[in-house]
Design an enzyme around this catalytic site. Structure first.
Site, PDB file in Angstrom:
ATOM      1  N   TYR A 143       0.842  -1.203   0.000  1.00 56.08           N
ATOM      2  CA  TYR A 143       0.000   0.000   0.000  1.00 56.08           C
ATOM      3  C   TYR A 143       0.876   1.251   0.000  1.00 56.08           C
ATOM      4  O   TYR A 143       0.616   2.216  -0.731  1.00 56.08           O
ATOM      5  CB  TYR A 143      -0.909  -0.025   1.228  1.00 56.08           C
ATOM      6  CG  TYR A 143      -1.624   1.287   1.496  1.00 56.08           C
ATOM      7  CD1 TYR A 143      -2.715   1.672   0.726  1.00 56.08           C
ATOM      8  CD2 TYR A 143      -1.204   2.137   2.527  1.00 56.08           C
ATOM      9  CE1 TYR A 143      -3.372   2.882   0.971  1.00 56.08           C
ATOM     10  CE2 TYR A 143      -1.855   3.332   2.776  1.00 56.08           C
ATOM     11  CZ  TYR A 143      -2.933   3.699   1.996  1.00 56.08           C
ATOM     12  OH  TYR A 143      -3.571   4.892   2.239  1.00 56.08           O
ATOM     13  N   HIS A 144       1.919   1.228   0.810  1.00 59.39           N
ATOM     14  CA  HIS A 144       2.838   2.363   0.902  1.00 59.39           C
ATOM     15  C   HIS A 144       3.527   2.617  -0.438  1.00 59.39           C
ATOM     16  O   HIS A 144       3.596   3.762  -0.907  1.00 59.39           O
ATOM     17  CB  HIS A 144       3.870   2.081   1.997  1.00 59.39           C
ATOM     18  CG  HIS A 144       4.890   3.159   2.171  1.00 59.39           C
ATOM     19  ND1 HIS A 144       4.593   4.380   2.724  1.00 59.39           N
ATOM     20  CD2 HIS A 144       6.202   3.210   1.860  1.00 59.39           C
ATOM     21  CE1 HIS A 144       5.678   5.131   2.752  1.00 59.39           C
ATOM     22  NE2 HIS A 144       6.672   4.448   2.235  1.00 59.39           N
TER      23      HIS A 144
END
Length: 267
Positions: A143-144
């Protein structure tokens, strides 16, 4: 030297000859390519995990050490070349100037802002090692990577002013993080507090990011100039707040909730 541009005592030829407007035109036309890169990334990562289910893990330590080492050196160079401009923007002007006036897109730091932007594509390669080595892939990791890539590419088109802070913080934290990963891949052993320190630096980065966004809302609310659109500010606020929650949860579950024996097994 243009007003507001930090005067570096040493300027390399590649920094001096860099023509930022050409890259800006490219980003204005192609920043949405970041969605394509993200889609390819998701396909490769989760498709790779599916294929690796029935295959033995690869060690890849020498390649991981090389990969992390190169990114570590790159991040150190980026931090060394961009931090003086951030410090100068505060000392020669003001803290508010540093988050609201994007003069870092001129001079030496414009070259490193360009490298910072494209590096978010290359950093996607981190996850390939996790997949091939059959390590646990947590939501925070992928996600990052995806959200940073898309946000940085999108923000470049606006020459967003607080990107000065975000860039310097990211270069600095990655200097420590990738150097640590390199040494770990080379089988150097570290005490537990070093792991905690790396995660703490990442968490601090998110706290500062959230704080800057809140402050910019206040500055713009007073009707004062700050080079960041409300749309960009919303995306940035959501991104940094979710990072803060996820990194805080990771810190708690990894270093507080687990017993020393469990932490040792996870290394």
């Amino acid at each position: 030297m243009e007003p507001g541009v930090h005067n570096y005592s040493v300027v390399f030829s590649f920094e001096r000859e860099w023509y930022e407007p050409k890259f800006l035109r490219y980003m204005l036309d192609r920043w949405t390519d970041s969605f394509t890169y993200s889609a390819i990334y998701v396909t490769v990562v989760f498709g790779g995990q599916f294929l690796m289910k029935t295959r033995p893990r690869y060690d890849l330590r020498p390649f991981l050490a090389l990969w992390s080492g190169l990114l570590g050196v790159f991040s150190i160079m980026g931090a060394v070349r961009t931090m003086p401009e951030l410090i100068a923007s505060i000392t020669n002007h003001s803290l508010q100037y540093s988050v609201c006036v994007p003069t870092y897109f001129k001079g030496v730091t414009s070259f490193w802002a360009f490298l910072f932007t494209i590096s978010k594509v290359y950093e996607l390669g981190d996850t390939v090692f996790i997949v091939l080595r059959k390590q646990r892939l947590i939501f925070l990791h992928w996600y990052h990577h995806i959200t940073v890539l898309i946000y940085v590419w999108y923000s470049y088109t606006d020459h967003t002013a607080p990107g000065r802070w975000f860039m310097v913080m990211n270069y600095t934290v990655h200097s420590c993080m990738y150097t640590y990963y390199c040494l770990r891949a080379l089988k150097f052993r570290f005490p537990q507090f070093v792991n905690m320190l790396i995660t703490s630096l990442q968490l601090l980065q998110m706290i500062i990011g959230v704080s800057i966004n809140i402050w910019i809302y206040q500055i713009k609310g007073r009707g004062e100039f700050c080079q960041q659109t409300y749309e960009n500010l919303r995306y940035s606020s959501i991104m940094y707040f979710t990072y803060f929650i996820l990194f805080a949860q990771f810190f708690y579950s990894t270093y507080i909730a687990k017993s020393p024996v469990e932490r040792k097994k996870g290394e």
